[in-house]
Design a protein around this motif. Structure first.
Motif, PDB file in Angstrom:
ATOM      1  N   ASN A 223      35.675  25.843  45.516  1.00 14.25           N
ATOM      2  CA  ASN A 223      37.041  25.013  46.150  1.00 14.25           C
ATOM      3  C   ASN A 223      37.583  24.068  45.408  1.00 14.25           C
ATOM      4  OD1 ASN A 223      36.566  26.364  48.750  1.00 14.25           O
ATOM      5  ND2 ASN A 223      35.519  24.996  49.706  1.00 14.25           N
ATOM      6  N   ARG A 224      36.665  23.251  44.688  1.00 14.06           N
ATOM      7  CA  ARG A 224      37.239  22.210  43.894  1.00 14.06           C
ATOM      8  C   ARG A 224      37.901  22.787  42.514  1.00 14.06           C
ATOM      9  NH1 ARG A 224      32.304  18.806  41.654  1.00 14.06           N
ATOM     10  NH2 ARG A 224      32.393  18.247  43.745  1.00 14.06           N
ATOM     11  N   ARG A 225      37.613  23.732  41.889  1.00 10.07           N
ATOM     12  CA  ARG A 225      38.393  24.447  40.688  1.00 10.07           C
ATOM     13  C   ARG A 225      39.262  25.423  41.350  1.00 10.07           C
ATOM     14  NH1 ARG A 225      36.586  21.131  36.429  1.00 10.07           N
ATOM     15  NH2 ARG A 225      34.406  20.578  36.819  1.00 10.07           N
ATOM     16  N   GLY A 226      39.456  25.991  42.618  1.00  4.44           N
ATOM     17  CA  GLY A 226      40.289  26.862  42.709  1.00  4.44           C
ATOM     18  C   GLY A 226      40.187  28.177  42.348  1.00  4.44           C
ATOM     19  N   TYR A 227      38.812  28.541  42.554  1.00  2.40           N
ATOM     20  CA  TYR A 227      38.484  30.077  42.102  1.00  2.40           C
ATOM     21  C   TYR A 227      38.628  30.950  43.198  1.00  2.40           C
ATOM     22  CZ  TYR A 227      36.594  27.788  37.951  1.00  2.40           C
ATOM     23  OH  TYR A 227      36.075  26.859  36.919  1.00  2.40           O
ATOM     24  N   ARG A 228      39.208  30.492  44.367  1.00  2.00           N
ATOM     25  CA  ARG A 228      39.361  31.654  45.302  1.00  2.00           C
ATOM     26  C   ARG A 228      40.665  32.355  45.264  1.00  2.00           C
ATOM     27  NH1 ARG A 228      34.797  31.034  48.615  1.00  2.00           N
ATOM     28  NH2 ARG A 228      33.916  28.924  48.565  1.00  2.00           N
ATOM     29  N   SER A 229      40.782  33.493  45.603  1.00  2.00           N
ATOM     30  CA  SER A 229      41.889  34.329  45.578  1.00  2.00           C
ATOM     31  C   SER A 229      41.995  35.374  46.508  1.00  2.00           C
ATOM     32  CB  SER A 229      42.124  34.862  44.152  1.00  2.00           C
ATOM     33  OG  SER A 229      43.241  35.920  44.009  1.00  2.00           O
ATOM     34  N   GLU A 230      43.329  35.770  46.761  1.00  4.42           N
ATOM     35  CA  GLU A 230      43.493  36.834  48.032  1.00  4.42           C
ATOM     36  C   GLU A 230      43.191  38.196  47.157  1.00  4.42           C
ATOM     37  OE1 GLU A 230      47.706  37.795  48.545  1.00  4.42           O
ATOM     38  OE2 GLU A 230      48.357  36.602  46.718  1.00  4.42           O
ATOM     39  N   PHE A 231      42.636  38.150  45.892  1.00  2.00           N
ATOM     40  CA  PHE A 231      42.281  39.366  45.165  1.00  2.00           C
ATOM     41  C   PHE A 231      40.564  39.534  45.080  1.00  2.00           C
ATOM     42  CE2 PHE A 231      46.700  38.745  43.754  1.00  2.00           C
ATOM     43  CZ  PHE A 231      47.343  40.017  44.043  1.00  2.00           C
ATOM     44  N   GLU A 233      38.579  40.756  43.258  1.00  2.00           N
ATOM     45  CA  GLU A 233      37.962  40.728  42.028  1.00  2.00           C
ATOM     46  C   GLU A 233      38.004  39.602  41.303  1.00  2.00           C
ATOM     47  OE1 GLU A 233      40.425  42.598  43.251  1.00  2.00           O
ATOM     48  OE2 GLU A 233      39.549  44.744  43.496  1.00  2.00           O
ATOM     49  N   ILE A 234      39.253  38.725  41.653  1.00  2.00           N
ATOM     50  CA  ILE A 234      39.542  37.520  40.893  1.00  2.00           C
ATOM     51  C   ILE A 234      38.404  36.353  41.717  1.00  2.00           C
ATOM     52  CG2 ILE A 234      41.017  35.368  40.905  1.00  2.00           C
ATOM     53  CD1 ILE A 234      43.092  37.451  40.638  1.00  2.00           C
ATOM     54  N   THR A 235      38.040  36.611  43.000  1.00  2.00           N
ATOM     55  CA  THR A 235      37.178  35.653  43.388  1.00  2.00           C
ATOM     56  C   THR A 235      35.723  36.044  42.941  1.00  2.00           C
ATOM     57  OG1 THR A 235      38.395  35.733  45.736  1.00  2.00           O
ATOM     58  CG2 THR A 235      36.353  35.040  45.799  1.00  2.00           C
ATOM     59  N   GLU A 236      35.366  37.383  43.036  1.00  2.00           N
ATOM     60  CA  GLU A 236      34.404  37.462  42.386  1.00  2.00           C
ATOM     61  C   GLU A 236      33.855  37.027  41.076  1.00  2.00           C
ATOM     62  OE1 GLU A 236      34.062  41.774  42.535  1.00  2.00           O
ATOM     63  OE2 GLU A 236      33.210  41.858  44.450  1.00  2.00           O
ATOM     64  N   ALA A 237      34.885  37.109  39.956  1.00  2.00           N
ATOM     65  CA  ALA A 237      34.925  36.375  38.907  1.00  2.00           C
ATOM     66  C   ALA A 237      34.918  34.985  38.716  1.00  2.00           C
ATOM     67  CB  ALA A 237      35.955  36.802  38.091  1.00  2.00           C
ATOM     68  N   GLY A 238      35.628  34.420  39.949  1.00  2.00           N
ATOM     69  CA  GLY A 238      35.404  32.965  40.111  1.00  2.00           C
ATOM     70  C   GLY A 238      34.106  32.450  40.544  1.00  2.00           C
ATOM     71  N   LEU A 239      33.151  33.275  41.261  1.00  2.00           N
ATOM     72  CA  LEU A 239      31.825  32.886  41.698  1.00  2.00           C
ATOM     73  C   LEU A 239      30.943  32.990  40.368  1.00  2.00           C
ATOM     74  CD1 LEU A 239      29.896  32.457  43.807  1.00  2.00           C
ATOM     75  CD2 LEU A 239      29.472  35.065  44.084  1.00  2.00           C
TER      76      LEU A 239
END
Length: 348
Positions: A223-231, A233-239
């Motif tokens: 949440n702090r870094r804005g790693y979540r996405s509607e896609f 794959e991007i959310t998994e990479a952000g995790l």
């Protein structure tokens, strides 16, 4: 300078905490034959920095003394409306319920009435309804075992005000968030300290492929870094990035904590303390014993320094070999000393 009769100030200082201004003024006038008003007494106390003491009760036309005394004598067991009726009946006034309520509050008067019914004190306890009353109420009476009109069966799914889905899992009213229920059915209970989240951030897209588990620390980092996405794959990479950042932060904090510790605390060896007994022992040492003792101190410090700085004897030897004037024989001797120091061996 205004002068008061002898002893007047001392009398006021001795009694101002137990007498109000009016009583003090009357006492001063009687004892010292010095007429004063309550206002003049208040000024005298201010001029001599005398604060505190009881306040003068001031009665007004709206609240005369006889009314105030009557209320204070009869407030126990009488509520605001009843007291208003009593005062108006006795004094021909027109006090309202709210005025009496305010008087109670200002003067901290507690009637003792709580406004609730004690157990077994219902006004209709033990009374039976008449046939006419029963016929009127029969249609809306609650029957034993009946269910409310808005009751739903187990398995019903609804959407909460915050957009999340929840499912009824047991009677009478046990609910669980639907995406957590789906996760538990596939993977078991959610571990303590973890959360189930949506990869695409859409709470309406409830599918086991769209759910992932994260710790609260990872949740905060994403949440702090804005790693979540509607896609997804991007959310998994952000995790994964969040996990790496957390791990790197732990390693950095551990290194800083180690560097902040004193050198002696980083080794298993006890630090050398030169107290009086050790000093006497050193003074009695012969040449050979003293030399061994000093070598021990040197090599212990050398090992600590190497452990702290990550000393590499081979790299040090390679750097020394570049110095002009150091031949093969001297380099061999230096190599022996360095290797011995790195291994913790004393060399002569």
């Amino acid at each position: 300078m205004h002068r008061y009769p002898e002893g007047l100030l001392e009398f006021v200082k001795d009694n101002y905490l137990i007498m109000d201004n009016r009583a003090l003024a009357e006492a001063v006038g009687f004892i010292f034959h010095y007429p004063m008003t309550a206002k003049a007494m208040n000024s005298l106390k201010k001029n001599h920095h005398l604060s505190g003491g009881p306040r003068v009760k001031v009665y007004t036309q709206a609240w005369p003394k006889e009314v105030c005394d009557f209320i204070k004598a009869h407030y126990k067991g009488n509520g605001h409306q009843k007291m208003a009726n009593m005062v108006n009946s006795n004094f021909g006034t027109s006090y309202s319920r709210d005025q009496i309520k305010g008087f109670y509050a200002r003067n901290k008067l507690d009637s003792g009435l709580r406004g609730d019914l004690e157990k077994g004190r219902g006004w209709n306890k033990g009374k039976k309804m008449s046939p006419e009353q029963y016929e009127k109420c029969k249609g809306t009476m609650f029957q034993r075992g009946s269910r409310p009109h808005n009751a739903v069966p187990v398995g019903t799914e609804v959407i909460r005000d915050d957009g999340y889905h929840q499912t009824k899992i047991a009677e009478p009213n046990v609910w669980m968030l639907t995406h957590i229920l789906i996760w538990q059915q596939a993977n078991g209970d959610v571990p303590e300290g973890c959360l189930v989240s949506f990869k695409d951030g859409n709470p309406d897209h409830i599918s086991i492929d769209n759910l992932f588990l994260e710790t609260r620390q990872e949740h905060l980092e994403m949440n702090r870094r804005g790693y979540r996405s509607e896609f997804p794959e991007i959310t998994e990479a952000g995790l994964n990035v969040a996990k790496l950042r957390i791990a790197a932060r732990h390693i950095s904090d551990k290194r800083k904590k180690k560097e902040a510790q004193p050198m002696a605390k980083r080794t298993t060896e006890k630090p050398i303390k030169l107290n009086r007994e050790k000093y006497k022992e050193v003074r009695k040492m012969d040449h050979a014993t003293l030399e061994d003792y000093l070598n021990e101190i040197y090599f212990r410090g050398s090992r600590d320094a190497q452990a702290a700085a990550g000393f590499d004897a081979d790299k040090a030897l390679e750097a020394i070999s570049q110095i002009k004037g150091i031949g093969p024989g001297k380099l061999k001797e230096i190599e022996r000393v360095l290797k011995g120091a790195a291994n913790g061996n004393e060399t002569q």
